[in-house]
Design a protein around this motif. Structure first.
Motif, PDB file in Angstrom:
ATOM      1  N   GLU A  92      19.181  13.810  51.526  1.00 33.29           N
ATOM      2  CA  GLU A  92      20.577  14.158  51.735  1.00 33.29           C
ATOM      3  C   GLU A  92      20.728  15.634  52.099  1.00 33.29           C
ATOM      4  N   GLY A  93      19.982  16.495  51.422  1.00 29.87           N
ATOM      5  CA  GLY A  93      20.040  17.923  51.709  1.00 29.87           C
ATOM      6  C   GLY A  93      19.481  18.245  53.085  1.00 29.87           C
ATOM      7  N   LEU A  94      18.363  17.615  53.472  1.00 33.12           N
ATOM      8  CA  LEU A  94      17.775  17.872  54.781  1.00 33.12           C
ATOM      9  C   LEU A  94      18.681  17.376  55.915  1.00 33.12           C
ATOM     10  N   THR A  95      19.333  16.266  55.711  1.00 34.35           N
ATOM     11  CA  THR A  95      20.266  15.760  56.735  1.00 34.35           C
ATOM     12  C   THR A  95      21.403  16.743  56.946  1.00 34.35           C
ATOM     13  N   ALA A  96      21.956  17.245  55.839  1.00 32.97           N
ATOM     14  CA  ALA A  96      23.045  18.218  55.957  1.00 32.97           C
ATOM     15  C   ALA A  96      22.543  19.500  56.599  1.00 32.97           C
ATOM     16  N   GLU A  97      21.309  19.919  56.259  1.00 32.33           N
ATOM     17  CA  GLU A  97      20.768  21.156  56.828  1.00 32.33           C
ATOM     18  C   GLU A  97      20.525  21.007  58.328  1.00 32.33           C
ATOM     19  N   ARG A  98      19.989  19.879  58.761  1.00 32.26           N
ATOM     20  CA  ARG A  98      19.745  19.672  60.188  1.00 32.26           C
ATOM     21  C   ARG A  98      21.065  19.632  60.964  1.00 32.26           C
ATOM     22  N   ARG A  99      22.082  19.025  60.353  1.00 31.81           N
ATOM     23  CA  ARG A  99      23.380  18.977  61.015  1.00 31.81           C
ATOM     24  C   ARG A  99      23.945  20.389  61.190  1.00 31.81           C
ATOM     25  N   ARG A 100      23.752  21.224  60.179  1.00 34.02           N
ATOM     26  CA  ARG A 100      24.257  22.600  60.268  1.00 34.02           C
ATOM     27  C   ARG A 100      23.471  23.398  61.315  1.00 34.02           C
ATOM     28  N   LEU A 101      22.157  23.246  61.343  1.00 29.32           N
ATOM     29  CA  LEU A 101      21.346  23.970  62.323  1.00 29.32           C
ATOM     30  C   LEU A 101      21.661  23.510  63.743  1.00 29.32           C
ATOM     31  N   ALA A 102      21.949  22.233  63.918  1.00 27.41           N
ATOM     32  CA  ALA A 102      22.259  21.723  65.271  1.00 27.41           C
ATOM     33  C   ALA A 102      23.535  22.323  65.816  1.00 27.41           C
ATOM     34  N   SER A 103      24.424  22.763  64.915  1.00 30.42           N
ATOM     35  CA  SER A 103      25.691  23.353  65.373  1.00 30.42           C
ATOM     36  C   SER A 103      25.527  24.802  65.793  1.00 30.42           C
ATOM     37  N   GLU A 104      24.357  25.415  65.535  1.00 21.00           N
ATOM     38  CA  GLU A 104      24.116  26.801  65.903  1.00 21.00           C
ATOM     39  C   GLU A 104      23.276  26.840  67.174  1.00 21.00           C
ATOM     40  N   ARG A 110      16.678  27.122  66.088  1.00 18.15           N
ATOM     41  CA  ARG A 110      15.673  26.198  66.614  1.00 18.15           C
ATOM     42  C   ARG A 110      14.360  26.318  65.839  1.00 18.15           C
ATOM     43  N   PHE A 111      14.004  27.546  65.449  1.00 18.25           N
ATOM     44  CA  PHE A 111      12.772  27.768  64.697  1.00 18.25           C
ATOM     45  C   PHE A 111      12.833  27.063  63.331  1.00 18.25           C
ATOM     46  N   GLU A 112      14.004  27.146  62.670  1.00 18.05           N
ATOM     47  CA  GLU A 112      14.140  26.487  61.360  1.00 18.05           C
ATOM     48  C   GLU A 112      14.093  24.974  61.514  1.00 18.05           C
ATOM     49  N   GLU A 113      14.637  24.467  62.624  1.00 19.43           N
ATOM     50  CA  GLU A 113      14.539  23.032  62.859  1.00 19.43           C
ATOM     51  C   GLU A 113      13.090  22.598  62.985  1.00 19.43           C
ATOM     52  N   GLU A 134      15.771  29.479  53.419  1.00 18.84           N
ATOM     53  CA  GLU A 134      17.124  29.996  53.300  1.00 18.84           C
ATOM     54  C   GLU A 134      18.092  28.944  53.833  1.00 18.84           C
ATOM     55  N   TRP A 135      18.720  28.276  52.921  1.00 17.68           N
ATOM     56  CA  TRP A 135      19.583  27.156  53.274  1.00 17.68           C
ATOM     57  C   TRP A 135      20.872  27.658  53.925  1.00 17.68           C
ATOM     58  N   ARG A 136      21.240  26.992  55.001  1.00 10.57           N
ATOM     59  CA  ARG A 136      22.477  27.325  55.666  1.00 10.57           C
ATOM     60  C   ARG A 136      23.621  26.399  55.213  1.00 10.57           C
ATOM     61  N   SER A 137      23.300  25.146  54.879  1.00 13.82           N
ATOM     62  CA  SER A 137      24.355  24.208  54.443  1.00 13.82           C
ATOM     63  C   SER A 137      24.510  24.283  52.933  1.00 13.82           C
ATOM     64  N   GLU A 138      25.740  24.162  52.484  1.00 17.01           N
ATOM     65  CA  GLU A 138      26.012  24.186  51.040  1.00 17.01           C
ATOM     66  C   GLU A 138      25.428  22.950  50.357  1.00 17.01           C
ATOM     67  N   THR A 139      25.497  21.808  51.058  1.00 14.18           N
ATOM     68  CA  THR A 139      24.943  20.585  50.468  1.00 14.18           C
ATOM     69  C   THR A 139      23.439  20.702  50.273  1.00 14.18           C
TER      70      THR A 139
END
Length: 650
Positions: A92-104, A110-113, A134-139
């Motif tokens: 759940e956390g990785l899905t939210a993190e990937r969604r946040r990175l895709a918006s940037e 891209r490196f974090e992805e 370093e997490w970008r999404s709160e979830t």
């Protein structure tokens, strides 16, 4: 508190003095039945406790419920709940993190992805590699912290009772306090292992600082070690029950507990010290869990504790070890696992066992063995006679035969009392006489005077000398007639000892030999394999008994399921022959003729349909002017008692 200052509440200083006594009637009936079938009093009591009573579950039923509960735990649950929850939070956390990175749109995103795509497929490896992310999404950030807290709570909860619940909303300060407690605990156990002189003082200081983690309030270091080692061993058994891959995953994830690898290190050191201090605990066994309900590590340890507790209860309920007693059963554990009703049943069984001993159901025989006491025999006789009366009522409408009185039956008339009279008082007439006398004298207070007393007149009752001859050959056992025979003797003995107290009853058993026995001996008599039905010897002893009571009405009752196959020689030797020899038949018939000459009433109760037996007992009846009855085993008691009453009435 009432107005007069008294307070009412449960009685707490020992057993309740107003509690009803333990009802032993059903228990004595069951024990007596087993004893009459050949069991020893001890084994009969054990069997009663295993079967229980209609109102109380026995040890077998409680054991069945214990094993049912044990199987239910293993059938319902699985032990990978912690791994599943960690995987769910991670995904759940990785899905939210990937969604946040895709918006940037930055190269850093891209490196974090790419880093997230390169994470190990295993849960433990992925959680470890994300430690410096370093997490970008709160979830994502929240779920990762929840994973660390979950691991910490599960690891501590598996070893400390109710720790998981206490740390449900853990803060960094809580994690620090838990780490400090583990360090101090390891130091305390090390000092105890070395035998340091100040262990007691260090223990008191430890509880003062960390007592909140130990709600069981141990009073000594050994009590603390006992509680911790039992829990730690349960956690180890839970780990043993997992697959090697699951154990490896949890071992790696433990490094992330509360984000502090020192927690896992301290727990590992604690487990080693506890194993060394209590090697007798079960550290190596495992269980097979095949259900669908996932358990976390703390719940898995509790499940393993429950299984261990159930195993101990099964052993206690089996009572198969030397010196076993019902007081050995851990009632708190039993109620915790099976409910309050199980504890009530166990207490009743223990109380029943104590009361059987205290109330004198058994007594020590001269040879040192246990046997039923006269009190227990009376109780069995009451039951047997009650069953007989029920059959007689159903068959011929006879009245209850438990009324007592040696003087005879009441005729309905009365007369003034005379010195020496033993008849019962005619109460209504006595009171009427006193009232009339008082009224005629002008007094208001009624007082009884000797002149007022009237007694009930009774008919004359003759005495009887009764010889009950019962066949104890092996065929009586083989054909399931052993117990009915004994119950018949009990019923007749109870009737004579309560209603016809002046009658003289003698019980005579006959197999290869015959002998006169007391009721207690007959009840405890064990079946033995021997050839011979010596009716000749039995009738010889019956005649001796009748001659010892010359003024009594002679009655002989014989219960047998076989024709006579043995007789007594002058030297006391019993000769067996089958088919019956002419000598055996002649000797037997000569005793029948002697009884007939003395005026004895002979009744033969034939069990079974053997034509040779039927022909012989018919001959006996014709020679003696007696009767032959052929009841089934269940109707034997009613037939014998009914015939005895018929003979007394002439």
């Amino acid at each position: 508190m009432s107005a007069d200052g008294y307070r009412y509440g449960p009685y707490r200083d020992g057993p309740d003095p107003l509690a009803p006594p333990v009802e032993l009637r059903e228990a004595v009936d069951q024990v007596g039945r087993d004893v009459m079938e050949g069991a020893s009093p001890r084994s009969a009591t054990d069997e009663l406790l295993r079967r229980g009573t209609p109102a109380t579950a026995g040890l077998d039923e409680l054991t069945r419920r214990v094993w049912q509960r044990r199987a239910e735990i293993q059938r319902r649950h699985r032990l990978d709940g912690t791994l599943q929850e960690v995987r769910r939070l991670l995904d759940e956390g990785l899905t939210a993190e990937r969604r946040r990175l895709a918006s940037e749109a930055s190269e850093d995103a891209r490196f974090e992805e790419m880093r997230l795509d390169a994470l190990p497929s295993g849960t433990a490896g992925a959680v470890s590699d994300l430690a410096d992310h370093e997490w970008r999404s709160e979830t994502g950030r929240s779920n990762y912290e929840r994973i660390r807290e979950l691991l910490g709570r599960e690891l501590l909860g598996a070893r400390f009772d109710r720790m998981k619940e206490a740390l449900q909303q853990a803060t960094p300060e809580d994690a620090d306090r838990a780490g400090a407690m583990l360090a101090d605990l390891n130091d305390l156990l090390a000092a105890h292992a070395r035998g340091d002189a100040d262990v007691a003082e260090r223990f008191d200081e430890f509880l003062r600082r960390h007592g909140e983690f130990f709600p069981e309030n141990p009073s000594t270091v050994d009590e603390l070690i006992d509680a911790l080692s039992a829990r730690s061993a349960a956690a180890q058994r839970a780990m043993n029950s997992m697959t090697p891959e699951q154990r490896q995953e949890l071992a790696e994830l433990a490094q992330q507990a509360f984000g502090d690898p020192r927690i896992a290190e301290q727990l590992s050191r604690l487990d080693e010290r506890l194993r060394a201090a209590r090697p007798g605990e079960d550290w190596s066994s495992s269980g097979r869990f095949r259900g669908q309900d996932p358990l976390g590590l703390a719940e898995a340890a509790r499940a393993m504790t429950d299984l261990s507790e159930l195993d101990a209860l099964a052993e206690q309920l089996a009572q198969s070890y030397p010196g076993a007693r019902l007081e050995d059963i851990d009632l708190e554990s039993l109620e915790r696992q099976l409910g309050d009703d199980a504890g009530v049943d166990a207490r009743r069984l223990a109380e029943l066992e104590r009361e059987l001993s205290r109330q004198g159901v058994f007594e020590r025989a001269p040879d040192g063995s246990l046997r039923l006491s006269p009190k227990a025999l009376r109780r069995l006789g009451e039951t047997a006679l009650s069953d007989v009366v029920r059959v007689l009522r159903a068959g011929r409408g006879e009245r209850d035969t438990t009324a007592s009185g040696a003087a005879g039956e009441v005729t309905g008339s009365s007369r003034p009392w005379r010195f020496g009279d033993t008849q019962p008082w005619a109460v209504s007439k006595t009171v009427r006489n006193a009232v009339l006398r008082t009224a005629s004298a002008g007094r208001s207070t009624v007082r009884l005077d000797v002149s007022d007393v009237e007694v009930a007149e009774t008919e004359h009752r003759s005495r009887a000398a009764v010889a009950l001859c019962v066949d104890t050959s092996w065929s009586m056992v083989a054909e399931d007639r052993w117990l009915p025979m004994k119950r018949t003797a009990l019923a007749l003995h109870q009737l004579i000892s309560t209603r016809f107290r002046t009658d003289a009853l003698q019980i005579i058993t006959f197999g290869r030999h015959a002998r006169q026995v007391e009721l207690s001996e007959l009840v405890a008599l064990e079946a033995t394999w021997e050839q011979g039905t010596n009716a000749h010897h039995a009738l010889l002893l019956a005649g001796r008994h009748l001659r010892r009571h010359p003024g009594a009405q002679p009655v002989v009752l014989m219960v047998t399921d076989g024709e006579p196959t043995a007789h007594l020689e002058p030297d006391g030797e019993a000769l067996f022959d089958y088919p019956p020899s002419p000598v055996t038949l002649t000797r037997t018939l000569s005793e029948v003729d002697r009884l007939a000459t003395s005026g004895a009433a002979l009744s033969v109760f034939r069990l079974g349909d053997d034509p040779r037996l039927a022909a012989f007992v018919d001959l006996l009846a014709r020679r003696a002017g007696g009767r032959v009855l052929a009841p089934d085993a269940d109707g034997l008691g009613a037939a014998v008692v009914g015939d005895y009453l018929r003979n007394r009435r002439g």
